[in-house]
Design a protein around this motif. Structure first.
Motif, PDB file in Angstrom:
ATOM      1  N   ASP A 132      -0.968  -3.775  -0.955  1.00 25.76           N
ATOM      2  CA  ASP A 132       0.293  -3.179  -1.380  1.00 25.76           C
ATOM      3  C   ASP A 132       0.530  -1.795  -0.773  1.00 25.76           C
ATOM      4  O   ASP A 132       1.665  -1.433  -0.473  1.00 25.76           O
ATOM      5  CB  ASP A 132       0.349  -3.079  -2.905  1.00 25.76           C
ATOM      6  N   VAL A 185      -0.889   1.199 -13.347  1.00 28.63           N
ATOM      7  CA  VAL A 185      -0.150   0.405 -12.372  1.00 28.63           C
ATOM      8  C   VAL A 185      -1.122  -0.618 -11.803  1.00 28.63           C
ATOM      9  O   VAL A 185      -2.220  -0.264 -11.378  1.00 28.63           O
ATOM     10  CB  VAL A 185       0.396   1.296 -11.227  1.00 28.63           C
ATOM     11  N   LEU A 195      -2.136  -3.051  -8.922  1.00 29.68           N
ATOM     12  CA  LEU A 195      -1.872  -3.230  -7.497  1.00 29.68           C
ATOM     13  C   LEU A 195      -2.917  -4.146  -6.878  1.00 29.68           C
ATOM     14  O   LEU A 195      -4.041  -4.251  -7.370  1.00 29.68           O
ATOM     15  CB  LEU A 195      -1.923  -1.879  -6.769  1.00 29.68           C
ATOM     16  N   HIS A 201       8.247  -0.351  -9.881  1.00 32.04           N
ATOM     17  CA  HIS A 201       8.361  -1.805  -9.820  1.00 32.04           C
ATOM     18  C   HIS A 201       7.029  -2.511 -10.054  1.00 32.04           C
ATOM     19  O   HIS A 201       6.970  -3.733 -10.034  1.00 32.04           O
ATOM     20  CB  HIS A 201       8.922  -2.240  -8.472  1.00 32.04           C
ATOM     21  N   TYR A 202       5.937  -1.757 -10.244  1.00 35.31           N
ATOM     22  CA  TYR A 202       4.620  -2.355 -10.427  1.00 35.31           C
ATOM     23  C   TYR A 202       4.134  -2.184 -11.845  1.00 35.31           C
ATOM     24  O   TYR A 202       4.534  -1.380 -12.584  1.00 35.31           O
ATOM     25  CB  TYR A 202       3.614  -1.751  -9.458  1.00 35.31           C
TER      26      TYR A 202
END
Length: 78
Positions: free
Chosen positions: A6, A47, A49, A77-78
């Motif tokens: 990511d 978050v 990822l 958005h995560y």
């Protein structure tokens, strides 16, 4: 979903598997991806990822906000 980091955008590399008789067959060298929860101080939350191990090491040095800014990623958005 693509097997891609990511933050760094690392992905699989095309390569050859070479046998003992030196015959070549195509194969993929996959990225060492890990699903990781990282604390984001700016958003005051965790978050989740998908990161390569190289990105995890760099993350400890640079920090999440700096790496996300370099990659052009919005962490909301995560």
């Amino acid at each position: 979903m693509a097997r891609r980091c990511d933050l760094t955008g690392k992905k699989a590399n095309n390569a050859f598997a070479i046998s003992h008789s030196h015959r070549r067959t195509k194969r993929l060298q996959q990225v060492n991806l890990q699903s990781k929860r990282v604390w984001w101080p700016g958003g005051n939350r965790w978050v989740k990822l998908k990161l390569s191990t190289k990105a995890i090491k760099t993350l400890e040095i640079k920090g999440l906000e700096a790496m996300a800014k370099e990659a052009g990623i919005n962490l909301n958005h995560y």
